[in-house]
Design a protein around this motif. Structure first.
Motif, PDB file in Angstrom:
ATOM      1  N   GLY A 144      -4.704   2.581  -1.598  1.00 17.08           N
ATOM      2  CA  GLY A 144      -3.842   1.490  -2.047  1.00 17.08           C
ATOM      3  C   GLY A 144      -2.364   1.797  -2.072  1.00 17.08           C
ATOM      4  O   GLY A 144      -1.852   2.663  -1.358  1.00 17.08           O
ATOM      5  N   MET A 145      -1.684   1.088  -2.955  1.00 13.20           N
ATOM      6  CA  MET A 145      -0.252   1.245  -3.162  1.00 13.20           C
ATOM      7  C   MET A 145      -0.015   2.208  -4.321  1.00 13.20           C
ATOM      8  O   MET A 145      -0.851   2.289  -5.224  1.00 13.20           O
ATOM      9  CB  MET A 145       0.365  -0.115  -3.481  1.00 13.20           C
ATOM     10  N   PRO A 146       1.082   2.963  -4.317  1.00 13.59           N
ATOM     11  CA  PRO A 146       2.216   2.856  -3.410  1.00 13.59           C
ATOM     12  C   PRO A 146       2.193   3.829  -2.235  1.00 13.59           C
ATOM     13  O   PRO A 146       3.051   3.744  -1.361  1.00 13.59           O
ATOM     14  CB  PRO A 146       3.393   3.204  -4.326  1.00 13.59           C
ATOM     15  N   LEU A 147       1.216   4.736  -2.181  1.00 14.59           N
ATOM     16  CA  LEU A 147       1.286   5.830  -1.210  1.00 14.59           C
ATOM     17  C   LEU A 147       0.046   5.961  -0.339  1.00 14.59           C
ATOM     18  O   LEU A 147      -0.114   6.965   0.352  1.00 14.59           O
ATOM     19  CB  LEU A 147       1.532   7.167  -1.946  1.00 14.59           C
ATOM     20  N   GLY A 148      -0.857   4.968  -0.367  1.00 16.32           N
ATOM     21  CA  GLY A 148      -2.089   5.053   0.408  1.00 16.32           C
ATOM     22  C   GLY A 148      -1.953   4.456   1.793  1.00 16.32           C
ATOM     23  O   GLY A 148      -0.859   4.104   2.260  1.00 16.32           O
ATOM     24  N   TRP A 155       4.495   0.055   6.098  1.00 16.65           N
ATOM     25  CA  TRP A 155       5.764   0.602   6.555  1.00 16.65           C
ATOM     26  C   TRP A 155       6.084   0.166   7.984  1.00 16.65           C
ATOM     27  O   TRP A 155       7.258   0.101   8.376  1.00 16.65           O
ATOM     28  CB  TRP A 155       5.760   2.125   6.456  1.00 16.65           C
ATOM     29  N   GLU A 156       5.057  -0.158   8.766  1.00 14.49           N
ATOM     30  CA  GLU A 156       5.301  -0.634  10.124  1.00 14.49           C
ATOM     31  C   GLU A 156       5.951  -2.016  10.127  1.00 14.49           C
ATOM     32  O   GLU A 156       6.485  -2.458  11.151  1.00 14.49           O
ATOM     33  CB  GLU A 156       3.987  -0.674  10.914  1.00 14.49           C
ATOM     34  N   CYS A 157       5.870  -2.703   9.005  1.00 16.01           N
ATOM     35  CA  CYS A 157       6.438  -4.041   8.898  1.00 16.01           C
ATOM     36  C   CYS A 157       7.849  -4.033   8.306  1.00 16.01           C
ATOM     37  O   CYS A 157       8.463  -5.097   8.151  1.00 16.01           O
ATOM     38  CB  CYS A 157       5.536  -4.930   8.024  1.00 16.01           C
ATOM     39  N   ARG A 164       8.435  10.753   7.898  1.00 12.52           N
ATOM     40  CA  ARG A 164       7.496  11.602   7.175  1.00 12.52           C
ATOM     41  C   ARG A 164       6.792  10.825   6.067  1.00 12.52           C
ATOM     42  O   ARG A 164       5.597  11.020   5.831  1.00 12.52           O
ATOM     43  CB  ARG A 164       8.211  12.822   6.606  1.00 12.52           C
ATOM     44  N   ALA A 165       7.516   9.939   5.382  1.00 15.96           N
ATOM     45  CA  ALA A 165       6.887   9.117   4.345  1.00 15.96           C
ATOM     46  C   ALA A 165       5.828   8.208   4.965  1.00 15.96           C
ATOM     47  O   ALA A 165       4.741   8.005   4.400  1.00 15.96           O
ATOM     48  CB  ALA A 165       7.936   8.291   3.617  1.00 15.96           C
ATOM     49  N   LYS A 170       0.204   6.720   5.945  1.00 14.65           N
ATOM     50  CA  LYS A 170      -0.731   6.156   6.919  1.00 14.65           C
ATOM     51  C   LYS A 170      -1.883   7.100   7.236  1.00 14.65           C
ATOM     52  O   LYS A 170      -3.024   6.668   7.418  1.00 14.65           O
ATOM     53  CB  LYS A 170      -0.004   5.786   8.211  1.00 14.65           C
ATOM     54  N   THR A 171      -1.597   8.389   7.309  1.00 18.43           N
ATOM     55  CA  THR A 171      -2.623   9.349   7.711  1.00 18.43           C
ATOM     56  C   THR A 171      -2.867  10.420   6.660  1.00 18.43           C
ATOM     57  O   THR A 171      -4.005  10.776   6.373  1.00 18.43           O
ATOM     58  CB  THR A 171      -2.236  10.019   9.045  1.00 18.43           C
ATOM     59  N   GLY A 172      -1.796  10.931   6.071  1.00 21.21           N
ATOM     60  CA  GLY A 172      -1.946  12.028   5.125  1.00 21.21           C
ATOM     61  C   GLY A 172      -2.740  11.667   3.885  1.00 21.21           C
ATOM     62  O   GLY A 172      -3.415  12.524   3.304  1.00 21.21           O
ATOM     63  N   ALA A 173      -2.685  10.390   3.481  1.00 18.89           N
ATOM     64  CA  ALA A 173      -3.336  10.000   2.228  1.00 18.89           C
ATOM     65  C   ALA A 173      -4.839  10.230   2.262  1.00 18.89           C
ATOM     66  O   ALA A 173      -5.421  10.749   1.297  1.00 18.89           O
ATOM     67  CB  ALA A 173      -3.029   8.536   1.924  1.00 18.89           C
TER      68      ALA A 173
END
Length: 289
Positions: A144-148, A155-157, A164-165, A170-173
């Motif tokens: 979810g939000m804020p970092l999932g 962020w693509e929008c 890096r954020a 997108k992937t690291g979470a």
């Protein structure tokens, strides 16, 4: 990072419950289509690898968490391929879910896989309540939000974003969820294992950017050149091929160095280095060597 058979069996059992009598047949088919045949299953394998490195005795909680993480990953792919995002025609070497079943069922399939992930985690995890709560919290945080991964897609929008954020979300979470859940399932603290997952996830995304820039669609089973076509930020576009390769090497080194003390730390370091070599498209393996 073994355990593929264990993961495949757990995923099949989860899908079988979703396909039970009374389910809309086309949606049930879309769910199985989205999950099987799978890709590398790297996230659930990482979860089990950490659990075993931590000396887990009962693998059921880690397997349940691994399955939930993979179901969430599959859901994210279904949504990522939709016309409103990547509009990808193929995934894992076959038509994407919205091409095979239509856009409405693809949206519902992604939603249903998210719910099935948490149902699987709750149903299959026979462990103390506090440990189960830690697993649910870790998985939920990764989505979810804020970092999932939802934030990562969002962020693509945005008109501007830090690369890096974006990669961390997108992937690291989900990679972080894999390492944390593996440790929590084995009764270890979560926080010391988060760095490993975040760095591996960022490394995987850098490699994915390289695959998109320099890979082969036939080998990858999905379209390439999408970052450039959609004017989307990527490590290959921002750093160049050589710079992205250097960044990938640095992230893998940081990931290996971050592994906390545990009974299987040495074996886990070796496994991660071997797995990292598989991140790259074959066109770049010689360059990276």
């Amino acid at each position: 990072m073994d355990g593929v058979n264990k993961i495949e069996q757990a995923l099949d059992e989860a899908l079988s419950r979703a396909e039970a009598s009374g389910a809309p047949p086309r949606l049930a088919s879309a769910l199985r289509y989205a999950v099987f045949p799978g890709g590398a299953r790297i996230r659930p394998r990482l979860c089990l690898a950490v659990a075993y490195a931590c000396g887990i005795e009962d693998a059921a909680p880690a397997t349940a968490a691994a399955s939930a993480i993979e179901l969430l990953h599959c859901a994210s792919l279904v949504h990522d391929d939709l016309p409103c995002f990547d509009d990808a025609a193929t995934r894992r070497g076959k038509p994407s879910v919205h091409r095979a079943f239509g856009e409405p069922l693809a949206v519902l399939a992604g939603d249903a896989l998210i719910v099935l992930a948490f149902e699987t985690l709750a149903r299959e995890t026979a462990c103390p309540p506090l440990r189960l709560a830690g697993l649910v919290l870790s998985v939920g945080r990764a989505v979810g939000m804020p970092l999932g991964i939802v934030a990562g897609q969002a962020w693509e929008c945005e008109p501007q974003a830090d690369l890096r954020a974006y990669h961390r979300a997108k992937t690291g979470a989900l990679f972080a969820a894999a390492t944390v859940c593996g440790a929590v399932a084995a009764g270890h603290e979560a926080d010391p294992w988060r760095d490993l997952g975040e760095r591996l996830g960022e490394a995987f995304q850098v490699a994915d950017d390289l695959r998109d820039a320099a890979g082969n669609a036939e080998d990858l089973g999905k379209p390439v050149g999408r970052d450039a076509a959609l004017d989307r930020m990527s490590a290959a576009r921002e750093l160049g091929i050589d710079g992205a390769l250097m960044r990938l090497d640095d992230l893998v080194d940081e990931a290996v160095a971050s592994i906390p003390r545990c009974p299987g730390a040495s074996e886990l370091r070796t496994l991660i280095r071997i797995e990292a070599q598989r991140f790259l498209p074959k066109e770049l393996v010689r360059v990276a060597a």
